[in-house]
Design an enzyme around this catalytic site. Sequence first.
Site, PDB file in Angstrom:
ATOM      1  N   GLU A 105      47.179  56.824  68.723  1.00 47.30           N
ATOM      2  CA  GLU A 105      47.087  55.802  69.895  1.00 47.30           C
ATOM      3  C   GLU A 105      46.330  54.533  69.019  1.00 47.30           C
ATOM      4  OE1 GLU A 105      47.809  55.748  73.425  1.00 47.30           O
ATOM      5  OE2 GLU A 105      47.461  53.822  72.480  1.00 47.30           O
ATOM      6  N   VAL A 147      35.788  51.580  61.499  1.00 47.44           N
ATOM      7  CA  VAL A 147      36.520  52.415  62.656  1.00 47.44           C
ATOM      8  C   VAL A 147      35.701  53.892  62.721  1.00 47.44           C
ATOM      9  CG1 VAL A 147      38.597  53.386  63.627  1.00 47.44           C
ATOM     10  CG2 VAL A 147      38.789  51.089  62.702  1.00 47.44           C
ATOM     11  N   LYS A 177      47.979  52.586  60.689  1.00 49.44           N
ATOM     12  CA  LYS A 177      49.190  52.134  60.974  1.00 49.44           C
ATOM     13  C   LYS A 177      50.247  52.255  59.790  1.00 49.44           C
ATOM     14  CE  LYS A 177      46.797  48.245  60.514  1.00 49.44           C
ATOM     15  NZ  LYS A 177      45.808  47.442  60.950  1.00 49.44           N
ATOM     16  N   GLU A 231      40.715  38.627  57.354  1.00 47.07           N
ATOM     17  CA  GLU A 231      40.673  39.183  55.975  1.00 47.07           C
ATOM     18  C   GLU A 231      40.463  38.130  54.870  1.00 47.07           C
ATOM     19  OE1 GLU A 231      40.181  42.681  55.545  1.00 47.07           O
ATOM     20  OE2 GLU A 231      40.786  43.360  57.532  1.00 47.07           O
ATOM     21  N   LYS A 273      53.481  47.852  62.893  1.00 50.76           N
ATOM     22  CA  LYS A 273      53.169  48.167  64.721  1.00 50.76           C
ATOM     23  C   LYS A 273      54.448  48.322  65.435  1.00 50.76           C
ATOM     24  CE  LYS A 273      48.433  46.685  64.192  1.00 50.76           C
ATOM     25  NZ  LYS A 273      47.537  45.464  64.362  1.00 50.76           N
TER      26      LYS A 273
HETATM   27  N1  HSE Z   1      44.179  43.139  61.157  1.00 44.01           N
HETATM   28  C1  HSE Z   1      44.671  43.615  62.366  1.00 44.01           C
HETATM   29  C2  HSE Z   1      44.578  42.308  63.316  1.00 44.01           C
HETATM   30  C3  HSE Z   1      43.479  44.713  62.684  1.00 44.01           C
HETATM   31  O1  HSE Z   1      44.255  41.548  63.184  1.00 44.01           O
HETATM   32  O2  HSE Z   1      45.210  42.881  64.630  1.00 44.01           O
HETATM   33  C4  HSE Z   1      44.052  45.697  63.519  1.00 44.01           C
HETATM   34  O3  HSE Z   1      45.239  46.484  63.249  1.00 44.01           O
END
Ligand code: HSE
Length: 403
Positions: free
Chosen positions: A124, A12, A100, A185, A200
């Site tokens: 955002e 990012v 987040k 991941e 979130k």
């Molecule tokens: N690991 C998160 C996803 C990345 O798969 O949405 C974005 O927050």
Amino acid sequence: MIQVAVLGYGTVGSGVVEVIEKNKEMVNKKAGEELNVKYILDLRDFPGDPYEDKVVHDFTRILEDDEVKIVCETMGGVGAAYRFTQQALSAGKSVCTSNKELVAAHGPELLALAKANTCNYLFEASVGGGIPIIRPLNYSLTAERIEEIAGILNGTTNYILSKMEKEGADFDSVLKEAQEKGYAERNPEADVEGYDACRKIAILSSLMTGKNVDYQKIYTEGITRITAEDFSYAKAMGRSIKLLAVSREAGERTLAMVAPCMISREHPLYMVNGVFNAVFVKGNMLGDSMYYGRGAGKLPTASAVVSDVIDCARHQGKVIMCFWDEEDAPLQGIDDTESRFFFRVRKDGEEKAKELFAGAECISLPEMPEECGVVTGKIKEKDFAARYEQLGNARVGTRIRVD
Ligand code: HSE
């Protein structure tokens, strides 16, 4: 000229530098002043990178440079990122973040710190990646009482579920393939167990209520127990299975939860597939609205961070209002929440299931003659759990909520 520092030169962070550079003309015009990335903080060096001369390893260089007015925190985590954010805000530098975990854990405290130092803490990119959702909640839907937010907030799990649905594949093989392709991941726990979506929805619920929704109090279930067979039943019922993050008014309280859910073709989130995210927001005046797009990825997420940088540039010396108090929002416990459920039961348990769940609908699939699917009416979660338990060994697989 406004000097900017980027903390963390990963996916990012490097995207933030790229967006500011690639869209320079537009970004500067919209910011009202030229933006310049003066520092990039990272533990590593980046020999050969076009911005290698901007890389520093010591945060105090940034903190003590009065020219730096805006800091982009794209490090992630709640350790150094938390300390650096506190220090930057205390020094009157605005912070824009995609983190987040940090926003969910310390959002109201950091917002208060920004306010006390007449700068801004904007986030955002922390929910829905490139999808504008924080700003609509903060700026656009201010005339609304938000009654409900329901989102597909995790791209990894949506990709896995969409692929299971399309290919009739099981969870483990799709996860393995997603990891090999780099979509998931290597340690997928935060995504597949629903923890990422939980943070979130905690952020969105807090903006919905104006109070703090503690992510640790949100009932969270992941997708690891969803099977190819569940999708066969869902298909026969004209439904899909999605990992939904939900927050809705429940009298004086708020119900917030993350769990897989069977949704019908009429549901606004039914068509959201693959890595895409979407957030459904219901206002008491507006009614239904939807926000859809790429919820992750370098440039979409970086674009959202840079939109916050532009907002900070436009509001120098001013605090952008954000209604998120430190006071805890009262949450409704899961036990008293009413839901409908789908579950599978062996044929010899079908009669008992019908007795326990009066009025339940049974679905038999020719390819699974040994069992049937059952869909209950609305029932309190605690009552469902007690009755479902009584089915003992006749139960097959897991139970899934039905919307
Ligand atoms: N690991 C998160 C996803 C990345 O798969 O949405 C974005 O927050």
